[in-house]
Each structure stands twice: as structure tokens, then as C-alpha cells.
Design a protein around this motif. Structure first.
Motif, PDB file in Angstrom:
ATOM      1  N   CYS A  15      54.690  47.564  47.362  1.00 55.11           N
ATOM      2  CA  CYS A  15      54.502  48.842  46.683  1.00 55.11           C
ATOM      3  C   CYS A  15      54.951  48.700  45.239  1.00 55.11           C
ATOM      4  O   CYS A  15      56.007  48.140  44.952  1.00 55.11           O
ATOM      5  CB  CYS A  15      55.291  49.945  47.381  1.00 55.11           C
ATOM      6  SG  CYS A  15      54.929  51.561  46.661  1.00 55.11           S
ATOM      7  N   CYS A  60      60.217  53.319  45.456  1.00 52.55           N
ATOM      8  CA  CYS A  60      59.803  53.339  46.869  1.00 52.55           C
ATOM      9  C   CYS A  60      60.873  52.691  47.760  1.00 52.55           C
ATOM     10  O   CYS A  60      61.455  51.667  47.399  1.00 52.55           O
ATOM     11  CB  CYS A  60      58.483  52.599  47.032  1.00 52.55           C
ATOM     12  SG  CYS A  60      57.867  52.584  48.722  1.00 52.55           S
ATOM     13  N   THR A 107      60.579  50.936  50.256  1.00 50.69           N
ATOM     14  CA  THR A 107      60.273  49.558  50.677  1.00 50.69           C
ATOM     15  C   THR A 107      60.775  48.532  49.668  1.00 50.69           C
ATOM     16  O   THR A 107      60.863  47.346  49.972  1.00 50.69           O
ATOM     17  CB  THR A 107      58.756  49.348  50.880  1.00 50.69           C
ATOM     18  OG1 THR A 107      58.079  49.608  49.644  1.00 50.69           O
ATOM     19  CG2 THR A 107      58.206  50.246  51.965  1.00 50.69           C
ATOM     20  N   CYS A 125      50.473  53.895  49.778  1.00 54.63           N
ATOM     21  CA  CYS A 125      51.716  53.567  50.472  1.00 54.63           C
ATOM     22  C   CYS A 125      52.046  54.675  51.466  1.00 54.63           C
ATOM     23  O   CYS A 125      52.010  55.856  51.134  1.00 54.63           O
ATOM     24  CB  CYS A 125      52.844  53.412  49.454  1.00 54.63           C
ATOM     25  SG  CYS A 125      54.448  53.068  50.217  1.00 54.63           S
ATOM     26  N   CYS A 161      55.853  56.247  50.161  1.00 50.73           N
ATOM     27  CA  CYS A 161      56.009  57.091  48.963  1.00 50.73           C
ATOM     28  C   CYS A 161      54.688  57.722  48.530  1.00 50.73           C
ATOM     29  O   CYS A 161      54.643  58.477  47.570  1.00 50.73           O
ATOM     30  CB  CYS A 161      56.608  56.282  47.824  1.00 50.73           C
ATOM     31  SG  CYS A 161      55.480  55.051  47.143  1.00 50.73           S
TER      32      CYS A 161
HETATM   33 ZN   LIG Z   1      55.694  52.984  48.227  1.00 53.09          ZN
END
Ligand SMILES: [Zn+2]
Length: 158
Positions: A115, A120, A122, A143, A146
């Protein structure tokens, strides 16, 4: 050289090296090593040959991968569509092309794309990324965490 001769030599290039297995053609040269990583060929013990920076009318420079005695599932190969959208697969059996298919980006992909949103989750926690396909053409992925939309130009492979 006539056009027909060109076609013949291209076919020989694709088929000749392996008796049985899979040829993945029309990979952008810049994506070759990512394709190898996504298909986990680094840990594959089969005979693998590849060429890169081969001339291609469509892609400019292309790469090709041949994996002997290995047949991929459609889900496995579709994972490379994110970075090699024009890739073409030929299944080779006894030196002949037994089947051909083109790749298609799956509706969801896990653990491939990164991402690009710095905030985010992740990018801060050790969790698998998940993306959903928004549109095919142009290719846009979203994503799941987010909701950031990412177009093909901004894809970053993990
Ligand atoms: Zn994301």
C-alpha cells in the motif's frame, strides 16, 4: 527475411527448449525478476530458463520464462497480471503448444502489492496486504484496510 520466417523463428524460440512445461511470454523486461518472485521460482527445483531484453514489437523489450515439467494453476499465474498484464502462457506437452492463455488480474490479491499510503496499517504492522480490483481498464486496485486507490503506474510489489 519475410514475415513468415519471423513467425517461425518466434515459435521456435518459445517452444524449442522444453519438452513439457510452461512458457510465460510477453513479460516486460523490467518485471522479470518480480514475476520470478511472485511465482516463487527461486525455490523451484525444475529446470528454468529465461531470457530478457528480447525485442518485442508490442512491449519494446520483453522477457520470457520457461519452466520445465511445471504446470501452473490459473490462480497462480493471474497473480503476475499486476505487473505483466500482457503475459501469455503456453503449456507445452511433447514439444507442442497444448494450451494457451492470457493472464487476468484477480478480483482480490493478497500479499503482493504494497500500500502506498504511508499511514496505512499494513505499513506499520506485520499483516498481509489485501487489495480489491476496482476497474480493469485502467487497472485500479483498492486497499482493503485504508481504502486507498492505486493505479497501475504506482504499483509497488512487496
Ligand atoms: Zn492501505
Amino acid at each position: 527475411m519475410t514475415k513468415n520466417n519471423d513467425k517461425t523463428s518466434e515459435k521456435e524460440l518459445i517452444v524449442k527448449a522444453i519438452k513439457d512445461g510452461t512458457v510465460i511470454d510477453r513479460i516486460p523486461s523490467s518485471a522479470l525478476f518480480k514475476v520470478i518472485a511472485i511465482l516463487d521460482l527461486e525455490n523451484c527445483e525444475n529446470q528454468i530458463t529465461f531470457g530478457m531484453n528480447l525485442e518485442s514489437k508490442k512491449l519494446g523489450r520483453k522477457a520470457i520464462v520457461k519452466v520445465a515439467d511445471r504446470f501452473f494453476t490459473i490462480d497462480e499465474v493471474n497473480r503476475i497480471a499486476l505487473i505483466a498484464p500482457d503475459a501469455k502462457l503456453s503449456v507445452i506437452r511433447n514439444y507442442n503448444v497444448a494450451d494457451k492463455c492470457t493472464v487476468r488480474v484477480p478480483d482480490t490479491v493478497e500479499n503482493i502489492l504494497r500500500c502506498i499510503n504511508p499511514r496505512c496499517v499494513t505499513n506499520h504492522e506485520h499483516i498481509a496486504t489485501k487489495f480489491k480490483k476496482v476497474t480493469d481498464s485502467p487497472l485500479v486496485m483498492q486497499c482493503r484496510y485504508c481504502e486507498k486507490h492505486i493505479d497501475q503506474e504506482h504499483f509497488e510489489i512487496q
